[in-house]
Scaffold this motif. Structure first.
Motif, short mmCIF file in Angstrom:
data_model
loop_
_atom_site.label_atom_id
_atom_site.label_comp_id
_atom_site.label_asym_id
_atom_site.label_seq_id
_atom_site.Cartn_x
_atom_site.Cartn_y
_atom_site.Cartn_z
N MET A 1 0.84 -1.20 0.00
CA MET A 1 0.00 0.00 0.00
C MET A 1 0.88 1.24 0.00
SD MET A 1 -3.23 -0.82 -0.02
CE MET A 1 -4.11 0.58 0.69
N ARG A 2 0.47 2.25 -0.73
CA ARG A 2 1.24 3.49 -0.76
C ARG A 2 1.05 4.26 0.54
NH1 ARG A 2 -2.18 7.79 -1.39
NH2 ARG A 2 -4.31 7.28 -2.04
N THR A 3 1.91 5.25 0.75
CA THR A 3 1.82 6.10 1.94
C THR A 3 0.69 7.09 1.78
OG1 THR A 3 4.21 5.89 2.28
CG2 THR A 3 3.09 7.70 3.41
N ARG A 4 -0.15 7.21 2.80
CA ARG A 4 -1.26 8.16 2.75
C ARG A 4 -0.76 9.59 2.86
NH1 ARG A 4 -5.45 5.17 0.83
NH2 ARG A 4 -4.12 3.38 0.65
N SER A 5 -1.47 10.50 2.26
CA SER A 5 -1.15 11.92 2.37
C SER A 5 -1.52 12.41 3.76
CB SER A 5 -1.92 12.73 1.31
OG SER A 5 -1.85 14.11 1.59
N ARG A 6 -0.52 12.79 4.54
CA ARG A 6 -0.78 13.22 5.91
C ARG A 6 -1.64 14.46 5.95
NH1 ARG A 6 4.14 13.67 10.06
NH2 ARG A 6 3.99 11.41 9.68
N ARG A 7 -1.39 15.40 5.07
CA ARG A 7 -2.16 16.64 5.12
C ARG A 7 -3.61 16.42 4.70
NH1 ARG A 7 -2.25 21.06 0.97
NH2 ARG A 7 -2.40 20.06 -1.07
N ALA A 8 -3.84 15.47 3.78
CA ALA A 8 -5.22 15.15 3.37
C ALA A 8 -5.97 14.50 4.51
CB ALA A 8 -5.21 14.26 2.14
N VAL A 9 -5.32 13.53 5.16
CA VAL A 9 -5.95 12.83 6.29
C VAL A 9 -6.22 13.79 7.43
CG1 VAL A 9 -5.58 11.06 8.05
CG2 VAL A 9 -4.99 10.58 5.66
N GLU A 10 -5.26 14.63 7.76
CA GLU A 10 -5.44 15.58 8.87
C GLU A 10 -6.53 16.60 8.57
OE1 GLU A 10 -1.61 17.21 9.69
OE2 GLU A 10 -0.95 15.45 10.84
N ALA A 11 -6.64 17.00 7.31
CA ALA A 11 -7.68 17.95 6.93
C ALA A 11 -9.07 17.34 7.12
CB ALA A 11 -7.50 18.39 5.48
N ALA A 12 -9.23 16.09 6.72
CA ALA A 12 -10.52 15.41 6.88
C ALA A 12 -10.83 15.18 8.36
CB ALA A 12 -10.51 14.08 6.13
N ARG A 13 -9.83 14.78 9.12
CA ARG A 13 -10.04 14.56 10.56
C ARG A 13 -10.40 15.86 11.26
NH1 ARG A 13 -4.94 10.46 11.95
NH2 ARG A 13 -5.84 8.62 10.91
N GLY A 14 -9.76 16.94 10.86
CA GLY A 14 -10.07 18.23 11.46
C GLY A 14 -11.51 18.64 11.18
N LEU A 15 -11.98 18.35 9.98
CA LEU A 15 -13.36 18.69 9.62
C LEU A 15 -14.35 17.83 10.40
CD1 LEU A 15 -15.21 20.35 7.81
CD2 LEU A 15 -14.91 18.63 6.01
N ILE A 16 -14.06 16.54 10.53
CA ILE A 16 -14.91 15.64 11.31
C ILE A 16 -14.99 16.12 12.76
CG2 ILE A 16 -15.02 13.33 12.34
CD1 ILE A 16 -15.98 13.24 9.54
N GLU A 17 -13.86 16.51 13.32
CA GLU A 17 -13.83 16.98 14.71
C GLU A 17 -14.56 18.32 14.85
OE1 GLU A 17 -13.13 16.72 18.69
OE2 GLU A 17 -12.70 15.21 17.15
N GLU A 18 -14.36 19.20 13.90
CA GLU A 18 -15.03 20.51 13.92
C GLU A 18 -16.54 20.37 13.90
OE1 GLU A 18 -15.20 24.46 10.99
OE2 GLU A 18 -13.46 23.14 10.96
N LEU A 19 -17.03 19.40 13.15
CA LEU A 19 -18.47 19.17 13.04
C LEU A 19 -19.01 18.30 14.17
CD1 LEU A 19 -18.66 18.59 9.18
CD2 LEU A 19 -19.43 20.60 10.43
N GLY A 20 -18.12 17.72 14.96
CA GLY A 20 -18.56 16.90 16.09
C GLY A 20 -19.22 15.60 15.69
N LEU A 21 -18.79 15.01 14.59
CA LEU A 21 -19.39 13.77 14.10
C LEU A 21 -18.80 12.58 14.85
CD1 LEU A 21 -19.34 14.54 10.26
CD2 LEU A 21 -21.09 15.11 11.97
N ARG A 22 -19.66 11.68 15.32
CA ARG A 22 -19.21 10.55 16.13
C ARG A 22 -19.67 9.20 15.58
NH1 ARG A 22 -16.34 13.88 17.29
NH2 ARG A 22 -15.92 14.87 19.33
N GLU A 23 -20.67 9.19 14.72
CA GLU A 23 -21.21 7.95 14.17
C GLU A 23 -21.28 8.04 12.64
OE1 GLU A 23 -21.88 5.23 15.77
OE2 GLU A 23 -21.45 6.08 17.76
N PRO A 24 -21.15 6.89 11.95
CA PRO A 24 -21.22 6.91 10.48
C PRO A 24 -22.51 7.54 9.95
CG PRO A 24 -20.40 4.80 11.25
CD PRO A 24 -20.84 5.55 12.47
N SER A 25 -23.62 7.32 10.65
CA SER A 25 -24.91 7.86 10.19
C SER A 25 -24.93 9.39 10.19
CB SER A 25 -26.04 7.32 11.07
OG SER A 25 -25.84 7.69 12.43
N GLU A 26 -24.02 10.01 10.90
CA GLU A 26 -23.97 11.47 10.97
C GLU A 26 -23.17 12.10 9.82
OE1 GLU A 26 -24.04 11.60 15.89
OE2 GLU A 26 -22.22 12.11 14.78
#
Length: 212
Positions: A1-26
């Motif tokens: 498997m190739r190396t994931r883009s750290r900045r892409a992953v962190e950007a998505a995680r930051g957005l998930i955290e900002e929106l307070g999403l905790r479950e897939p249905s959200e």
């Protein structure tokens, strides 16, 4: 498997955290897009899965209607949102094709980053990883991956690729056309090395099918 883009992953995680999403249905990707100032529209497209039109801090994502026949459209939207967030200097009209959404292949770094953003946005490691860990012992099955796809409302292919990233089991995913491998991905524990274009199996001839 190739190396994931750290900045892409962190950007998505930051957005998930900002929106307070905790479950897939959200994870409502259209609402997330609206939050980012991006409108999502659907219409028939030719030779493309979707495209992004940017105007300052606003954007428009147009998705091929055919993608709505499955959960694939959600990944297309997530992919374009990745471009919107990560690549502000992208051309005013950025078009993504089927090959842009593949895990492997000759695509640009920006396309890989957009894929990494979409995968982390729709299947966050904080939610996806624990579900993989809770799976029963023994070799993973397609039924388990299918259950994850239903839980996260994602395509089977995108989910399988995400599963490979999180599992410790020896397994691989291959896309095959007429017996030949188009592309493939594997876990570190999967020892056999496959090659793009190699013959995986021989397809039966029409005569063989008729006689059987």
């Amino acid at each position: 498997m190739r190396t994931r883009s750290r900045r892409a992953v962190e950007a998505a995680r930051g957005l998930i955290e900002e929106l307070g999403l905790r479950e897939p249905s959200e994870i409502d990707v259209e609402l997330i897009a609206a939050y980012m100032g991006v409108h999502v529209s659907f219409r028939p497209l030719r030779n493309q899965e979707g495209h992004l039109l940017r105007a300052g801090d606003s954007g428009l994502v147009v998705v091929d209607e055919a993608a709505t026949l499955s959960s694939k459209w959600r990944f297309v939207v997530g992919h374009e949102l990745g471009h919107f967030m990560l690549h502000p200097d992208e051309d005013q009209l950025h078009v993504c094709t089927e090959s842009s959404l593949r895990e492997t292949g000759r695509i640009t770094t920006q396309e890989f980053e957009a894929n990494d953003f979409a995968a982390e946005l729709l299947m966050p490691s904080s939610m996806f990883g624990p579900r993989v860990e809770r799976m029963g012992g023994g070799p993973p099955t397609i039924w388990e991956v299918s259950a994850l796809a239903r839980a996260f409302d994602t395509s089977l292919t995108a989910t399988a690729l995400r599963f490979i990233l999180h599992t410790q089991e020896a397994c691989a995913l291959a896309h095959v056309t007429e017996g030949r491998i188009d592309w493939w991905a594997r876990t570190r524990a999967f020892v056999p090395r496959l090659r793009q274009g190699c013959l995986l199996y021989t397809s039966p001839s029409p005569r063989d099918v008729e006689e059987s």
